[in-house]
Design an enzyme around this catalytic site. Sequence first.
Site, PDB file in Angstrom:
ATOM      1  N   ASP A   1       0.830  -1.197   0.000  1.00  0.00           N
ATOM      2  CA  ASP A   1       0.000   0.000   0.000  1.00  0.00           C
ATOM      3  C   ASP A   1       0.871   1.257   0.000  1.00  0.00           C
ATOM      4  O   ASP A   1       2.067   1.216   0.318  1.00  0.00           O
ATOM      5  CB  ASP A   1      -0.903  -0.027   1.245  1.00  0.00           C
ATOM      6  CG  ASP A   1      -2.196   0.746   1.043  1.00  0.00           C
ATOM      7  OD1 ASP A   1      -2.283   1.539   0.088  1.00  0.00           O
ATOM      8  OD2 ASP A   1      -3.120   0.566   1.856  1.00  0.00           O
TER       9      ASP A   1
ATOM     10  N   ASP B   1     -10.845   1.956  -3.045  1.00  0.00           N
ATOM     11  CA  ASP B   1     -11.364   1.653  -1.709  1.00  0.00           C
ATOM     12  C   ASP B   1     -12.879   1.578  -1.745  1.00  0.00           C
ATOM     13  O   ASP B   1     -13.504   1.085  -0.807  1.00  0.00           O
ATOM     14  CB  ASP B   1     -10.925   2.726  -0.703  1.00  0.00           C
ATOM     15  CG  ASP B   1      -9.527   2.430  -0.161  1.00  0.00           C
ATOM     16  OD1 ASP B   1      -9.003   1.327  -0.432  1.00  0.00           O
ATOM     17  OD2 ASP B   1      -8.964   3.301   0.521  1.00  0.00           O
TER      18      ASP B   1
HETATM   19  C1  GLA Z   1      -5.669   2.042   2.325  1.00  0.00           C
HETATM   20  C2  GLA Z   1      -6.100   0.878   1.452  1.00  0.00           C
HETATM   21  C3  GLA Z   1      -7.142   0.068   2.160  1.00  0.00           C
HETATM   22  C4  GLA Z   1      -6.588  -0.425   3.482  1.00  0.00           C
HETATM   23  C5  GLA Z   1      -6.102   0.753   4.308  1.00  0.00           C
HETATM   24  C6  GLA Z   1      -5.369   0.281   5.538  1.00  0.00           C
HETATM   25  O1  GLA Z   1      -6.686   2.973   2.461  1.00  0.00           O
HETATM   26  O2  GLA Z   1      -6.568   1.335   0.222  1.00  0.00           O
HETATM   27  O3  GLA Z   1      -7.550  -1.021   1.367  1.00  0.00           O
HETATM   28  O4  GLA Z   1      -5.555  -1.323   3.243  1.00  0.00           O
HETATM   29  O5  GLA Z   1      -5.213   1.581   3.574  1.00  0.00           O
HETATM   30  O6  GLA Z   1      -4.877   1.334   6.278  1.00  0.00           O
END
Ligand code: GLA
Length: 729
Positions: free
Chosen positions: A476, A546
Amino acid sequence: MPVSYNESCRVFRLDTMNTTYLIGIVGKENFLGQIYYGPAVPDDDMRFLMRLEDRPWTPDSNPRERASFYDAFPFEYPAWGGGSFREPCLRVQDAAGGGNCELFYESHTILPGKPALTGLPAAYGTPEQCDTLEIICRDPILQLRVSLLYTVFRDSDVICRSVHIKNDGDTPLSLTAVLSASLELDNMDFDVITLHGSWAREREMDRRPLAHGKQEAFSLRGISSHQYHPFLALCEHTATQEQGLAYGMSFVYSGNFLAQAELDQFEKVRAVMGIHPDGFCWYLEPGEVFQAPEVLLVCSENGLGGMSRAYHDLLRNHLIRGQQKHRPTLLNSWEACYFDFDHDKLLELGQEAAKSGIEMLVVDDGWFGQRYNETTSLGDWYVNEAKLPGGLKRLGDELNELGVKLGIWMEPEMISPDSNLYRTHPDYAMTLPSRAPTLARNQLILDLTRKEVRDCVYSQIAAVLRSAPIVYLKWDMNRPLTDLYSSALPRERQGEVYHRYMLGVYELQERLVTDFPDLLLENCCSGGGRFDAGMLYYSPQIWTSDNGEAIDRLSIQEATALAYPFSSMGAHVTCCPCHINGRITPFVTRGQVSIPGCFGYELDISKLTAEERAMIPAQLEAYLLYGPIFHMGDYYRLASCTKNHSYDAVMAVSKDKSQAAVLYVQVISRAYRRSLRLLLNGLDGNARYRECKSGETRSGAAWMHGGLLLKDVQADFHSELIVLERVEI
Ligand code: GLA
């Protein structure tokens, strides 16, 4: 021969399966001009298109109007200076501060295969699959050597372009802009298409008539970004999904970019793509080189669909490494429990996964350091034993006993000010001297331009991966780059930081996929903030957004599919009401909308109704059976809810045309509607196909020209997955 040179007219030709690209050497000084790019033509000599006879403007015939020549000539790789007023690809500042650059053809080679681009993601191919043309140009005053690289694959309609620059002189130079490709097209009543968005609303399509002046998409966030996308298309105003001329430019890069089209005084279009010149200044000592990232060019006569299919095939066959890797169905802990989990909770999720037949549990954010919330611990990549006694090893072993694999989340590019790493190495964070650092999501960025910083993160990642049976890593990246400065670089090289950062990320991911060849890597950037062809070189799939809510996902997946195959899109069934937009959608629809992508669940299964839980095995089976048609097949968009505001339909046909799948979603029902007639596409017209549920059997031609009738259903957010199989006649 996909690449050839005709000495008599001094024209290079690149032939893809269905298109031709012609480049000519012009005049006594050997200017390099772009002559033609479009549907295949057998002629080499199309130089009339350069309009050199329109006015006596060539420097050979009229040295008085050199500036006018520069203003109108279709430069193959335009440099700034000498009357070049349109957007240049190259700007150079010489040792005295002057800024002119003139490039002239010097020599060329045709190479079998495709050379790698040092340190950068790029398409790859063997000598049997492709040829590469390298044209070397030079500025004789600056002694700057510019190599233009073009690769043509025998099985593709994509041309890969990149640029390699060397300072052959004896004084340092500064490159203040190096874009990777430029197109010079006559305006054919073009529309320009760019993608825009935001977090949770990535990649919405903007199509509008090309106007005079510059229209652009760009990023200055250090990531390809949620807001715009490193992609640009030009298509005839009348072009549809399957008809009409469409050009695409897609950037194999994940940082700052500029994608721009300019319609000029002569109704000519210059479209350029490359690293954004703002914030970029590359200092080139004598003997040093700079390699620009690659642009993938497509020209299609079959509308936007033809363009998309060309991109999908190129990416799947020649760019995405690990494309063939098994993509396990997964259950991700993030929306299921956010930071609030311990060993027992994860094991419980694992047990639920096992019962339903889900292959892997992904432990998302929160398993390391003191990570009970987002204010802390990025950089401390060791297990929080209070949450997970026995660590990831114990959890992984116990999951494996249940028949469930283990995957984890990491955010390797970041450092929390509240972390042991920061307390030990505050200088590892990228901050400006004597200014307070700019936080985003409470975190700072590691200075990955520095090798010792990369080594420190890499050794932590490798140790975690070796400590437990981990088969999947979600990488990420949750904030844009700000405070650009590296304490390891001198003043004149601070303009290199954005790009050196990207090179650092690429180097880390290269090490990872080399040292852990069986690991499945999924990139993520607050959802789809770095969904680009650059990242796909390292990870065959990327978390698309997301926002996993099925209806919002329709348009996100539609625009993403313009340039990327479904096999690259992470797609999960998420919580309901949706945590992002509050919408309530049926479990069936959430499942079916995710089936074309890389399928998973992102919710607490134990909180589902018994009826919903009972649907999971059938959803998984449908994914295993029909997901591959979307992943590997030819893509056809049949209808778009963003246009008709009522329903959406997307179709895929397996390469051997033996199977097809249609995902249909009635987004908003219409009162008193008759059944909807949906014309299918891509089938073999002469073969016969059976629709699996009803058993109705018709010729491919009848499915395509007669169509499929979809009964009126009195419900919003209603979906159907329709599968056709070829039957022997
Ligand atoms: C980001 C990712 C999510 C999740 C969060 C965790 O927003 O896109 O899918 O993994 O971080 O903090």
